[in-house]
Motif scaffolding. Structure first.
Motif, short mmCIF file in Angstrom:
data_model
loop_
_atom_site.label_atom_id
_atom_site.label_comp_id
_atom_site.label_asym_id
_atom_site.label_seq_id
_atom_site.Cartn_x
_atom_site.Cartn_y
_atom_site.Cartn_z
N ILE A 154 0.83 -1.20 0.00
CA ILE A 154 0.00 0.00 0.00
C ILE A 154 0.86 1.25 0.00
O ILE A 154 0.64 2.18 -0.77
N LEU A 155 1.89 1.30 0.85
CA LEU A 155 2.69 2.51 1.00
C LEU A 155 3.58 2.80 -0.20
O LEU A 155 3.81 3.94 -0.56
N PHE A 156 4.13 1.76 -0.80
CA PHE A 156 5.10 1.97 -1.87
C PHE A 156 4.56 1.55 -3.23
O PHE A 156 5.31 1.22 -4.13
N TYR A 157 3.28 1.56 -3.37
CA TYR A 157 2.67 1.24 -4.66
C TYR A 157 3.05 2.30 -5.69
O TYR A 157 2.87 3.48 -5.46
N ASN A 158 3.60 1.87 -6.77
CA ASN A 158 4.04 2.74 -7.88
C ASN A 158 5.18 3.68 -7.51
O ASN A 158 5.34 4.71 -8.14
N ILE A 159 5.93 3.39 -6.48
CA ILE A 159 7.11 4.19 -6.16
C ILE A 159 8.32 3.31 -6.38
O ILE A 159 8.49 2.29 -5.72
N GLY A 160 9.14 3.70 -7.32
CA GLY A 160 10.33 2.93 -7.65
C GLY A 160 11.56 3.47 -6.96
O GLY A 160 11.50 4.43 -6.19
N ILE A 161 12.68 2.86 -7.26
CA ILE A 161 13.93 3.24 -6.63
C ILE A 161 14.34 4.65 -7.05
O ILE A 161 14.88 5.40 -6.24
N LEU A 162 14.07 5.05 -8.28
CA LEU A 162 14.42 6.39 -8.73
C LEU A 162 13.66 7.46 -7.95
O LEU A 162 14.25 8.46 -7.52
N LEU A 193 12.44 7.12 -4.92
CA LEU A 193 12.96 7.13 -3.55
C LEU A 193 14.28 7.87 -3.47
O LEU A 193 14.53 8.60 -2.51
N ILE A 194 15.13 7.74 -4.48
CA ILE A 194 16.41 8.47 -4.52
C ILE A 194 16.15 9.96 -4.63
O ILE A 194 16.79 10.76 -3.94
N LEU A 195 15.21 10.36 -5.47
CA LEU A 195 14.89 11.78 -5.62
C LEU A 195 14.30 12.36 -4.34
O LEU A 195 14.64 13.49 -3.95
N ILE A 196 13.46 11.61 -3.67
CA ILE A 196 12.90 12.07 -2.40
C ILE A 196 14.01 12.21 -1.36
O ILE A 196 14.06 13.20 -0.61
N ALA A 197 14.91 11.24 -1.30
CA ALA A 197 16.03 11.31 -0.35
C ALA A 197 16.91 12.51 -0.64
O ALA A 197 17.34 13.22 0.28
N PHE A 198 17.19 12.78 -1.91
CA PHE A 198 18.01 13.93 -2.29
C PHE A 198 17.33 15.24 -1.87
O PHE A 198 17.98 16.15 -1.35
N ALA A 199 16.03 15.33 -2.08
CA ALA A 199 15.29 16.54 -1.70
C ALA A 199 15.30 16.75 -0.20
O ALA A 199 15.50 17.88 0.27
N VAL A 200 15.13 15.70 0.56
CA VAL A 200 15.13 15.82 2.02
C VAL A 200 16.51 16.18 2.53
O VAL A 200 16.66 17.05 3.39
N ILE A 201 17.55 15.54 1.98
CA ILE A 201 18.92 15.85 2.41
C ILE A 201 19.27 17.29 2.10
O ILE A 201 19.86 17.99 2.93
N SER A 202 18.91 17.76 0.92
CA SER A 202 19.22 19.15 0.59
C SER A 202 18.43 20.12 1.46
O SER A 202 18.94 21.16 1.86
#
Length: 103
Positions: free
Chosen positions: A33-41, A43-52
Motif C-alpha cells: 500500500i505505502l510503496f505502490y508505484n514508487i520505484g527506486i528512482l 525514492l532516490i529523488l525524495i532522499a536527495f530533496a530531504v537531504i538538501s
C-alpha cells in the motif's frame, strides 16, 4: 456477473496484493500500500530533496547571517529569498551570493 468489492468484512489474510497473491503478512500488505508505484528512482529523488532541505538550506541561511561583508538589508533579502524559494534561493546564494563577499 462477478462483483469484487471490499466491504470491510474480509479479513487481512484474504487481501490480495497487486501481484495477485494472497498476502498473509501484515508488513507485506502495508509495503504494498505505502510503496505502490514508487520505484527506486523516486525514492532516490525524495532522499536527495530531504537531504538538501536539511543540509543545504540551513547552511545557506547561517552563512548569510554570519557574513560580515553583507549589509543587514542584503542579509534580510537573501534570507527572505532562501525562505520563499528554498531550493532555488539556497543554490543561487551559494553560487552567486557568497561571491558578493569578495567584491
Amino acid at each position: 456477473m462477478d462483483h469484487h468489492s471490499f466491504d470491510g468484512s474480509h479479513s487481512r489474510n484474504n487481501i490480495i496484493s497487486i501481484y495477485g497473491e494472497k498476502s498473509k503478512n501484515k508488513e507485506n500488505v502495508m509495503n504494498t500500500i505505502l510503496f505502490y508505484n514508487i520505484g527506486i528512482l523516486e525514492l532516490i529523488l525524495i532522499a536527495f530533496a530531504v537531504i538538501s532541505l536539511v543540509l543545504v538550506i540551513p547552511f545557506a541561511i547561517f552563512d548569510t547571517i554570519r557574513s560580515k561583508e553583507l549589509s543587514t538589508p542584503h542579509k534580510f533579502l537573501w534570507i527572505l529569498f532562501i525562505l520563499v524559494a528554498p531550493y532555488l534561493g539556497a543554490v543561487v546564494y551559494l553560487f552567486w551570493g557568497r561571491k558578493q563577499k569578495a567584491l
